[in-house]
Design a protein around this motif. Sequence first.
Motif, short mmCIF file in Angstrom:
data_model
loop_
_atom_site.label_atom_id
_atom_site.label_comp_id
_atom_site.label_asym_id
_atom_site.label_seq_id
_atom_site.Cartn_x
_atom_site.Cartn_y
_atom_site.Cartn_z
N GLY A 54 51.19 -1.60 -32.81
CA GLY A 54 51.68 -0.82 -31.68
C GLY A 54 50.58 -0.03 -31.01
N LEU A 55 49.69 0.52 -31.79
CA LEU A 55 48.57 1.27 -31.21
C LEU A 55 47.62 0.35 -30.45
N GLN A 56 47.44 -0.87 -30.93
CA GLN A 56 46.57 -1.81 -30.23
C GLN A 56 47.17 -2.24 -28.90
N ARG A 57 48.50 -2.24 -28.82
CA ARG A 57 49.18 -2.58 -27.56
C ARG A 57 49.30 -1.36 -26.65
N LYS A 58 48.70 -0.26 -27.07
CA LYS A 58 48.72 1.00 -26.30
C LYS A 58 50.12 1.58 -26.20
N ALA A 59 50.96 1.27 -27.18
CA ALA A 59 52.32 1.82 -27.20
C ALA A 59 52.27 3.29 -27.60
N ARG A 60 53.20 4.05 -27.10
CA ARG A 60 53.28 5.47 -27.43
C ARG A 60 54.13 5.62 -28.69
N ILE A 61 53.49 6.07 -29.75
CA ILE A 61 54.17 6.22 -31.04
C ILE A 61 54.25 7.71 -31.36
N PRO A 62 55.45 8.22 -31.61
CA PRO A 62 55.57 9.66 -31.87
C PRO A 62 54.86 10.06 -33.17
N SER A 63 54.33 11.26 -33.18
CA SER A 63 53.60 11.74 -34.37
C SER A 63 54.53 11.84 -35.58
N LEU A 64 55.82 11.97 -35.32
CA LEU A 64 56.79 12.02 -36.42
C LEU A 64 56.77 10.73 -37.22
#
Length: 106
Positions: A54-64
């Motif tokens: 998800g991070l490689q796709r530049k998706a926004r992942i909540p810190s939670l």
Amino acid sequence: MILTEFHDSRRVDRQLVGRCARQGDPGSCEAIVSLEDELFELCVPRTAALLRAGLQRKARIPSLAFAALRKWAQRSTERRQAAIRQANLKQDRQLHRALAFTGRGE
């Protein structure tokens, strides 16, 4: 204090964070940890891989999500270590009974 990896045990992490503030000084703690950390790779590899993707796709992942991943990994490690301790205790008791049965003392 800067944490570069999480310990297997939440207790140890809490102790380290508690040590950053001494003698009335407020102190602060920041965790900078990779999703390729050993704790994540051994305990929750699939979930860590999904978050990395998800991070490689530049998706926004909540810190939670990252906090939940850490808690999940540490809890699974703690449960596994508790099971190992229980098995060792059981084996020790069996060995003690077997040696006591032979009648040989020290």
